[in-house]
Design a protein around this motif. Structure first.
Motif, PDB file in Angstrom:
ATOM      1  N   ILE A  65      -7.619  -3.338 -11.099  1.00  0.00           N
ATOM      2  CA  ILE A  65      -7.408  -2.010 -11.713  1.00  0.00           C
ATOM      3  C   ILE A  65      -6.473  -1.175 -10.843  1.00  0.00           C
ATOM      4  O   ILE A  65      -5.503  -0.585 -11.324  1.00  0.00           O
ATOM      5  CB  ILE A  65      -8.758  -1.279 -11.906  1.00  0.00           C
ATOM      6  CG1 ILE A  65      -9.605  -1.972 -12.971  1.00  0.00           C
ATOM      7  CG2 ILE A  65      -8.528   0.200 -12.278  1.00  0.00           C
ATOM      8  CD1 ILE A  65     -11.061  -1.484 -13.015  1.00  0.00           C
ATOM      9  N   MET A  66      -6.759  -1.117  -9.540  1.00  0.00           N
ATOM     10  CA  MET A  66      -5.952  -0.269  -8.638  1.00  0.00           C
ATOM     11  C   MET A  66      -4.507  -0.745  -8.591  1.00  0.00           C
ATOM     12  O   MET A  66      -3.567   0.058  -8.686  1.00  0.00           O
ATOM     13  CB  MET A  66      -6.553  -0.269  -7.218  1.00  0.00           C
ATOM     14  CG  MET A  66      -7.898   0.435  -7.148  1.00  0.00           C
ATOM     15  SD  MET A  66      -8.494   0.601  -5.448  1.00  0.00           S
ATOM     16  CE  MET A  66      -8.905  -1.070  -5.032  1.00  0.00           C
ATOM     17  N   LEU A  67      -4.337  -2.056  -8.457  1.00  0.00           N
ATOM     18  CA  LEU A  67      -2.979  -2.598  -8.349  1.00  0.00           C
ATOM     19  C   LEU A  67      -2.193  -2.363  -9.640  1.00  0.00           C
ATOM     20  O   LEU A  67      -1.020  -1.975  -9.605  1.00  0.00           O
ATOM     21  CB  LEU A  67      -3.055  -4.093  -8.013  1.00  0.00           C
ATOM     22  CG  LEU A  67      -1.789  -4.745  -7.501  1.00  0.00           C
ATOM     23  CD1 LEU A  67      -1.194  -3.983  -6.321  1.00  0.00           C
ATOM     24  CD2 LEU A  67      -2.076  -6.191  -7.094  1.00  0.00           C
ATOM     25  N   ASN A  68      -2.852  -2.560 -10.775  1.00  0.00           N
ATOM     26  CA  ASN A  68      -2.161  -2.342 -12.058  1.00  0.00           C
ATOM     27  C   ASN A  68      -1.805  -0.873 -12.245  1.00  0.00           C
ATOM     28  O   ASN A  68      -0.720  -0.559 -12.722  1.00  0.00           O
ATOM     29  CB  ASN A  68      -3.017  -2.838 -13.227  1.00  0.00           C
ATOM     30  CG  ASN A  68      -3.012  -4.354 -13.314  1.00  0.00           C
ATOM     31  OD1 ASN A  68      -2.115  -4.999 -12.773  1.00  0.00           O
ATOM     32  ND2 ASN A  68      -4.014  -4.918 -13.961  1.00  0.00           N
ATOM     33  N   GLU A  69      -2.720   0.027 -11.877  1.00  0.00           N
ATOM     34  CA  GLU A  69      -2.419   1.466 -12.024  1.00  0.00           C
ATOM     35  C   GLU A  69      -1.221   1.849 -11.143  1.00  0.00           C
ATOM     36  O   GLU A  69      -0.330   2.587 -11.571  1.00  0.00           O
ATOM     37  CB  GLU A  69      -3.650   2.317 -11.644  1.00  0.00           C
ATOM     38  CG  GLU A  69      -4.742   2.286 -12.702  1.00  0.00           C
ATOM     39  CD  GLU A  69      -5.868   3.285 -12.439  1.00  0.00           C
ATOM     40  OE1 GLU A  69      -5.868   3.959 -11.379  1.00  0.00           O
ATOM     41  OE2 GLU A  69      -6.759   3.382 -13.308  1.00  0.00           O
ATOM     42  N   MET A  70      -1.210   1.340  -9.928  1.00  0.00           N
ATOM     43  CA  MET A  70      -0.096   1.656  -9.020  1.00  0.00           C
ATOM     44  C   MET A  70       1.206   1.049  -9.532  1.00  0.00           C
ATOM     45  O   MET A  70       2.263   1.689  -9.483  1.00  0.00           O
ATOM     46  CB  MET A  70      -0.413   1.154  -7.603  1.00  0.00           C
ATOM     47  CG  MET A  70      -1.492   1.977  -6.925  1.00  0.00           C
ATOM     48  SD  MET A  70      -2.179   1.186  -5.461  1.00  0.00           S
ATOM     49  CE  MET A  70      -0.802   1.222  -4.362  1.00  0.00           C
ATOM     50  N   TYR A  71       1.121  -0.160 -10.032  1.00  0.00           N
ATOM     51  CA  TYR A  71       2.328  -0.816 -10.552  1.00  0.00           C
ATOM     52  C   TYR A  71       2.908  -0.021 -11.728  1.00  0.00           C
ATOM     53  O   TYR A  71       4.122   0.199 -11.782  1.00  0.00           O
ATOM     54  CB  TYR A  71       1.995  -2.251 -10.973  1.00  0.00           C
ATOM     55  CG  TYR A  71       3.187  -2.982 -11.542  1.00  0.00           C
ATOM     56  CD1 TYR A  71       4.259  -3.325 -10.726  1.00  0.00           C
ATOM     57  CD2 TYR A  71       3.239  -3.307 -12.892  1.00  0.00           C
ATOM     58  CE1 TYR A  71       5.365  -3.973 -11.245  1.00  0.00           C
ATOM     59  CE2 TYR A  71       4.346  -3.953 -13.422  1.00  0.00           C
ATOM     60  CZ  TYR A  71       5.407  -4.285 -12.592  1.00  0.00           C
ATOM     61  OH  TYR A  71       6.508  -4.926 -13.119  1.00  0.00           O
ATOM     62  N   GLU A  72       2.033   0.432 -12.630  1.00  0.00           N
ATOM     63  CA  GLU A  72       2.509   1.217 -13.784  1.00  0.00           C
ATOM     64  C   GLU A  72       3.202   2.503 -13.322  1.00  0.00           C
ATOM     65  O   GLU A  72       4.181   2.935 -13.907  1.00  0.00           O
ATOM     66  CB  GLU A  72       1.348   1.561 -14.723  1.00  0.00           C
ATOM     67  CG  GLU A  72       0.849   0.384 -15.554  1.00  0.00           C
ATOM     68  CD  GLU A  72       1.940  -0.275 -16.395  1.00  0.00           C
ATOM     69  OE1 GLU A  72       2.718   0.458 -17.032  1.00  0.00           O
ATOM     70  OE2 GLU A  72       2.015  -1.522 -16.389  1.00  0.00           O
ATOM     71  N   LEU A  73       2.678   3.118 -12.249  1.00  0.00           N
ATOM     72  CA  LEU A  73       3.271   4.367 -11.752  1.00  0.00           C
ATOM     73  C   LEU A  73       4.663   4.155 -11.156  1.00  0.00           C
ATOM     74  O   LEU A  73       5.519   5.029 -11.238  1.00  0.00           O
ATOM     75  CB  LEU A  73       2.370   4.985 -10.666  1.00  0.00           C
ATOM     76  CG  LEU A  73       1.068   5.643 -11.132  1.00  0.00           C
ATOM     77  CD1 LEU A  73       0.165   5.916  -9.926  1.00  0.00           C
ATOM     78  CD2 LEU A  73       1.364   6.948 -11.865  1.00  0.00           C
ATOM     79  N   TYR A  74       4.896   2.988 -10.544  1.00  0.00           N
ATOM     80  CA  TYR A  74       6.115   2.817  -9.734  1.00  0.00           C
ATOM     81  C   TYR A  74       7.061   1.719 -10.216  1.00  0.00           C
ATOM     82  O   TYR A  74       8.125   1.538  -9.630  1.00  0.00           O
ATOM     83  CB  TYR A  74       5.729   2.595  -8.265  1.00  0.00           C
ATOM     84  CG  TYR A  74       5.105   3.847  -7.698  1.00  0.00           C
ATOM     85  CD1 TYR A  74       5.896   4.961  -7.418  1.00  0.00           C
ATOM     86  CD2 TYR A  74       3.725   3.965  -7.535  1.00  0.00           C
ATOM     87  CE1 TYR A  74       5.330   6.144  -6.966  1.00  0.00           C
ATOM     88  CE2 TYR A  74       3.155   5.141  -7.086  1.00  0.00           C
ATOM     89  CZ  TYR A  74       3.967   6.226  -6.803  1.00  0.00           C
ATOM     90  OH  TYR A  74       3.404   7.402  -6.371  1.00  0.00           O
ATOM     91  N   LYS A  75       6.713   1.022 -11.309  1.00  0.00           N
ATOM     92  CA  LYS A  75       7.525  -0.135 -11.716  1.00  0.00           C
ATOM     93  C   LYS A  75       8.964   0.238 -12.072  1.00  0.00           C
ATOM     94  O   LYS A  75       9.858  -0.589 -11.944  1.00  0.00           O
ATOM     95  CB  LYS A  75       6.853  -0.881 -12.878  1.00  0.00           C
ATOM     96  CG  LYS A  75       6.751  -0.069 -14.138  1.00  0.00           C
ATOM     97  CD  LYS A  75       6.071  -0.839 -15.256  1.00  0.00           C
ATOM     98  CE  LYS A  75       6.067   0.014 -16.498  1.00  0.00           C
ATOM     99  NZ  LYS A  75       5.239  -0.484 -17.570  1.00  0.00           N
ATOM    100  N   ASP A  76       9.193   1.472 -12.546  1.00  0.00           N
ATOM    101  CA  ASP A  76      10.546   1.867 -12.974  1.00  0.00           C
ATOM    102  C   ASP A  76      11.246   2.788 -11.974  1.00  0.00           C
ATOM    103  O   ASP A  76      12.229   3.443 -12.313  1.00  0.00           O
ATOM    104  CB  ASP A  76      10.479   2.569 -14.338  1.00  0.00           C
ATOM    105  CG  ASP A  76       9.880   1.666 -15.388  1.00  0.00           C
ATOM    106  OD1 ASP A  76      10.185   0.456 -15.376  1.00  0.00           O
ATOM    107  OD2 ASP A  76       9.094   2.163 -16.233  1.00  0.00           O
ATOM    108  N   LYS A  77      10.739   2.884 -10.761  1.00  0.00           N
ATOM    109  CA  LYS A  77      11.294   3.842  -9.792  1.00  0.00           C
ATOM    110  C   LYS A  77      12.323   3.204  -8.854  1.00  0.00           C
ATOM    111  O   LYS A  77      12.865   3.882  -7.982  1.00  0.00           O
ATOM    112  CB  LYS A  77      10.172   4.454  -8.936  1.00  0.00           C
ATOM    113  CG  LYS A  77       9.066   5.112  -9.739  1.00  0.00           C
ATOM    114  CD  LYS A  77       9.509   6.448 -10.288  1.00  0.00           C
ATOM    115  CE  LYS A  77       8.315   7.202 -10.836  1.00  0.00           C
ATOM    116  NZ  LYS A  77       8.710   8.306 -11.702  1.00  0.00           N
ATOM    117  N   GLY A  78      12.537   1.920  -8.973  1.00  0.00           N
ATOM    118  CA  GLY A  78      13.527   1.266  -8.103  1.00  0.00           C
ATOM    119  C   GLY A  78      13.099   1.188  -6.650  1.00  0.00           C
ATOM    120  O   GLY A  78      13.940   1.198  -5.735  1.00  0.00           O
ATOM    121  N   ILE A  79      11.781   1.087  -6.412  1.00  0.00           N
ATOM    122  CA  ILE A  79      11.266   1.021  -5.027  1.00  0.00           C
ATOM    123  C   ILE A  79      11.779  -0.255  -4.341  1.00  0.00           C
ATOM    124  O   ILE A  79      11.651  -1.353  -4.880  1.00  0.00           O
ATOM    125  CB  ILE A  79       9.712   0.998  -5.019  1.00  0.00           C
ATOM    126  CG1 ILE A  79       9.094   2.147  -5.815  1.00  0.00           C
ATOM    127  CG2 ILE A  79       9.170   0.925  -3.573  1.00  0.00           C
ATOM    128  CD1 ILE A  79       9.205   3.503  -5.203  1.00  0.00           C
TER     129      ILE A  79
END
Ligand code: AMP
Length: 176
Positions: A38-52
């Protein structure tokens, strides 16, 4: 966010490490496979399009999900550590804690100016340790710096967010 499964599994340890502190123990989230997902998926959704391009984890509880997220984002992972732990040349930042001072370090060649950085730690309380990590990262002059925590503590009048400018993008998975 405040996912109920995460809230249910987070352990509170009263009076640790000193009387009066309600310690939010994320090891009970880390040991639970469903919570990790859950935590990893929530974080991924927040940052997947930010070009990190680099995830910076703060020692030591920031290493766990920070490294996992870096893999998912296709980014590198950087350790921000306590003094004397990193083997090569470092830059340091000293900050005030409740009792006395503390220092954190990062390798001198950790970040490039074309990096987009996400700094991750488990918990925001006063904001002192994240502000020190943020100041360290700014010395590399990266394109942009984001900040993420698993938990933001707002009880007992804590206002860790106020350590940062309003335009600093800060996300948290749980607000307590
Ligand atoms: P601060 O610099 O005050 O924002 O404190 C954040 C750091 O201290 C994080 O690395 C946390 O792991 C730890 N910390 C501070 N207060 C707590 C708490 N009540 N429960 C768990 N960890 C805490």
């Amino acid at each position: 966010m405040n996912n109920p499964i995460l809230l249910k599994n987070l352990r509170n340890v009263p009076d640790f490490p000193i009387p009066g502190i309600q310690f939010k123990d994320v090891t009970t989230l880390f040991k639970n496979a469903e919570c990790m997902e859950i935590m990893l998926n929530e974080m991924y959704e927040l940052y997947k399009d930010k070009g990190i391009t680099k995830v910076v984890g703060i020692e030591s509880r920031g290493f766990v999900l920070g490294a996992a997220l870096a893999v998912k984002l296709g980014a590198g992972f950087i350790m921000c550590r306590k003094p004397g732990k990193l083997p090569a040349e470092t830059i340091k930042e000293t900050y005030m804690k409740e009792y006395g001072k503390d220092t954190i370090e990062i390798h001198k060649d950790a970040i490039e100016p074309d990096d987009v950085v996400l700094i991750h730690d488990d918990l925001l309380a006063t904001g002192g340790s994240m502000k020190a990590a943020y100041n360290l990262v700014q010395k590399f002059n990266p394109k942009k710096t984001y900040i993420n925590f698993i938990i933001e503590l707002t009880i007992e009048g804590l206002k860790g967010r106020e350590m940062f400018n309003e335009d600093t993008e800060i996300t948290t998975l749980l607000t307590i």
